[in-house]
Design a protein around this motif. Structure first.
Motif, mmCIF file in Angstrom:
data_model
loop_
_atom_site.group_PDB
_atom_site.id
_atom_site.type_symbol
_atom_site.label_atom_id
_atom_site.label_comp_id
_atom_site.label_asym_id
_atom_site.label_seq_id
_atom_site.Cartn_x
_atom_site.Cartn_y
_atom_site.Cartn_z
ATOM 1 N N ALA A 28 3.012 -2.220 -14.862
ATOM 2 C CA ALA A 28 3.443 -1.315 -13.788
ATOM 3 C C ALA A 28 2.410 -0.204 -13.672
ATOM 4 C CB ALA A 28 4.803 -0.717 -14.132
ATOM 5 N N PRO A 29 2.258 0.401 -12.495
ATOM 6 C CA PRO A 29 2.984 0.153 -11.258
ATOM 7 C C PRO A 29 2.430 -1.039 -10.496
ATOM 8 C CG PRO A 29 1.392 1.890 -10.890
ATOM 9 C CD PRO A 29 1.253 1.464 -12.346
ATOM 10 N N GLY A 30 2.938 -1.217 -9.271
ATOM 11 C CA GLY A 30 2.413 -2.265 -8.405
ATOM 12 C C GLY A 30 2.823 -1.999 -6.966
ATOM 13 N N ASP A 31 2.217 -2.721 -6.052
ATOM 14 C CA ASP A 31 2.596 -2.634 -4.630
ATOM 15 C C ASP A 31 3.602 -3.735 -4.308
ATOM 16 O OD1 ASP A 31 0.801 -0.607 -4.330
ATOM 17 O OD2 ASP A 31 -0.542 -1.666 -2.955
ATOM 18 N N ILE A 32 4.411 -3.479 -3.302
ATOM 19 C CA ILE A 32 5.339 -4.511 -2.842
ATOM 20 C C ILE A 32 4.955 -4.905 -1.415
ATOM 21 C CG2 ILE A 32 7.754 -5.027 -2.294
ATOM 22 C CD1 ILE A 32 8.444 -3.479 -4.778
ATOM 23 N N VAL A 33 4.749 -6.181 -1.217
ATOM 24 C CA VAL A 33 4.395 -6.686 0.116
ATOM 25 C C VAL A 33 5.525 -7.592 0.595
ATOM 26 C CG1 VAL A 33 2.750 -8.058 1.469
ATOM 27 C CG2 VAL A 33 1.913 -6.592 -0.385
ATOM 28 N N GLY A 42 -0.954 -14.207 15.103
ATOM 29 C CA GLY A 42 -1.753 -13.049 14.697
ATOM 30 C C GLY A 42 -1.125 -12.318 13.517
ATOM 31 N N ILE A 43 -1.775 -11.222 13.131
ATOM 32 C CA ILE A 43 -1.338 -10.464 11.946
ATOM 33 C C ILE A 43 -0.964 -9.041 12.383
ATOM 34 C CG2 ILE A 43 -2.084 -9.591 9.674
ATOM 35 C CD1 ILE A 43 -4.438 -11.700 9.948
ATOM 36 N N VAL A 44 0.220 -8.603 11.965
ATOM 37 C CA VAL A 44 0.652 -7.240 12.297
ATOM 38 C C VAL A 44 1.125 -6.554 11.008
ATOM 39 C CG1 VAL A 44 2.383 -5.859 13.520
ATOM 40 C CG2 VAL A 44 1.373 -7.852 14.636
ATOM 41 N N ILE A 45 0.612 -5.338 10.777
ATOM 42 C CA ILE A 45 1.186 -4.531 9.684
ATOM 43 C C ILE A 45 2.171 -3.581 10.349
ATOM 44 C CG2 ILE A 45 0.716 -2.916 7.801
ATOM 45 C CD1 ILE A 45 -2.152 -4.086 7.732
ATOM 46 N N SER A 46 3.456 -3.835 10.131
ATOM 47 C CA SER A 46 4.467 -3.082 10.883
ATOM 48 C C SER A 46 4.824 -1.786 10.186
ATOM 49 C CB SER A 46 5.719 -3.938 11.079
ATOM 50 O OG SER A 46 6.217 -4.328 9.821
ATOM 51 N N GLU A 47 4.648 -1.725 8.880
ATOM 52 C CA GLU A 47 5.071 -0.520 8.161
ATOM 53 C C GLU A 47 4.286 -0.357 6.874
ATOM 54 O OE1 GLU A 47 9.324 -0.567 7.659
ATOM 55 O OE2 GLU A 47 9.337 1.478 6.846
ATOM 56 N N MET A 48 3.962 0.889 6.582
ATOM 57 C CA MET A 48 3.234 1.202 5.347
ATOM 58 C C MET A 48 3.940 2.392 4.713
ATOM 59 S SD MET A 48 0.446 0.835 3.501
ATOM 60 C CE MET A 48 -0.727 -0.070 4.445
ATOM 61 N N ILE A 49 4.570 2.167 3.584
ATOM 62 C CA ILE A 49 5.276 3.274 2.936
ATOM 63 C C ILE A 49 4.397 3.766 1.793
ATOM 64 C CG2 ILE A 49 7.375 3.937 1.692
ATOM 65 C CD1 ILE A 49 8.803 1.703 3.247
ATOM 66 N N SER A 50 3.871 4.965 1.955
ATOM 67 C CA SER A 50 2.903 5.465 0.988
ATOM 68 C C SER A 50 2.924 6.981 0.996
ATOM 69 C CB SER A 50 1.501 4.975 1.386
ATOM 70 O OG SER A 50 0.500 5.637 0.669
ATOM 71 N N LYS A 86 3.630 1.123 -1.110
ATOM 72 C CA LYS A 86 2.624 1.421 -2.128
ATOM 73 C C LYS A 86 3.279 1.963 -3.390
ATOM 74 C CE LYS A 86 -1.209 1.341 -1.910
ATOM 75 N NZ LYS A 86 -2.013 0.144 -2.322
ATOM 76 N N GLY A 87 3.015 1.270 -4.501
ATOM 77 C CA GLY A 87 3.434 1.795 -5.796
ATOM 78 C C GLY A 87 2.204 2.297 -6.533
#
Ligand code: HSE
Length: 309
Positions: A28-33, A42-50, A86-87
């Motif tokens: 630990a820690p780590g990111d969660i995707v 296509g590719i969309v990043i809809s949300e980034m919690i950081s 983001k962790g």
């Protein structure tokens, strides 16, 4: 499978003497995707919690760029949408950009049919595309352990040749993150372009010693092989109290202490949890002599890389 949630661990790259070639995963820690299929291609990043603001624009995001070539190398009838939590603290030197990239390619692979799936090592190769966004360099020493777990050795970048190395079972790591900003790109730009042959000889002696120590569970050999003659002498100047932190850690039982990736975090390898607790205590006492904010934690070196949760 139409959606998946993945944990991608933080990592320590370089491990002292193995600049750009050695790394290991933390528990630990780590990111969660979280990723799901969409009808729109296509590719969309809809949300980034950081805690720190990070771009969701594909070309400016390590996870986004890691997915571009991977997505276009298969003829798919669906698109993908991802949310990243983001962790791993961006800018800490513990593989934050790599964790998002590794988690993204691993998650995408889960959504593919068996015939389309990539091997773990191909995933590492795609994740390296993401590292270029963060550091300007295609290095695999963070993404490889984040995808594969344990210790990894990047023998060669192009074509990629990654080797998994055994992880001694009593290996713990204390990671101290002094909250100063050191960008990977800056921390690479200041490095000497050439080193003396005599230093190179000491360096490859240590890299070989470190790898041998990991294969034979020889903790003392691991510790005495961590010394770096190529990048740490320059980079340590950016880290307050670096020499004192190292001296105190080793006096109190650490196998060795060095810079985690490009910094500013430092890490101490220890044999056993008890030793890690005493090293953590002296690192706290030492860093408390500055006015810096910091965080510190102990983790086992993890043999697990990315995983579905
Ligand atoms: N090997 C890379 C460096 C790691 O030291 O610049 C960056 O996290």
């Amino acid at each position: 499978m139409d959606k998946v949630k993945v944990f991608a661990p933080a990592t320590v790259a370089n491990v002292g003497s193995g600049f750009d070639i050695l790394g290991f995963a933390l528990e630990a820690p780590g990111d969660i995707v979280e990723m799901k299929k969409t009808q729109q291609k296509g590719i969309v990043i809809s949300e980034m919690i950081s805690e720190k603001s990070l771009s969701c624009v594909i070309e400016e995001n390590t996870a986004g760029m890691a997915l571009v070539n991977m997505y276009s190398s298969r003829d798919l009838s669906f698109g993908i949408e991802l949310k990243i939590t983001k962790g791993v603290n961006p800018g800490s030197g513990t593989g934050s950009s790599a964790a998002s990239a590794a988690g993204a390619v691993f998650a995408f692979n889960q959504l593919l049919d068996d015939v389309d799936k990539f091997s773990d090592k191909e995933l590492v190769d795609f994740a390296m595309d993401g590292e270029v966004v963060a550091s300007g360099a295609r290095h695999a020493d963070n993404v490889a352990p984040s995808v594969l777990g344990g210790f990894t050795l990047v023998r060669q970048n192009d074509p990629l040749d990654v080797i998994q190395i055994p992880t001694p079972s009593e290996l713990y790591v204390v990671v101290l993150h002094p909250e100063i900003e050191v960008k990977t790109s800056d921390s690479r730009a200041i490095l000497k372009k050439q080193i003396q042959l005599s230093d190179a000889v000491k360096q490859w002696g240590n890299v070989a010693g470190l790898v041998a120590g990991l294969f034979t569970d020889d903790y003392d050999l691991i510790g005495r092989s961590m010394e770096d003659f190529a990048v740490v002498p320059t980079r340590s100047l950016l880290i307050p109290m670096y020499d004192q932190l190292k001296e105190k850690a080793i006096e109190n039982g650490a196998l060795g202490l060095s810079i985690s990736g490009s910094g500013p975090s430092v890490f101490a390898l220890c044999k056993g949890l008890e030793s890690a607790e005493s090293v953590k205590k002296v690192l706290v006492e030492t860093i408390e002599q500055t006015n810096l904010l910091y965080n510190i934690h102990i983790s086992k070196v993890s043999t697990e890389g990315c995983k579905v949760i």
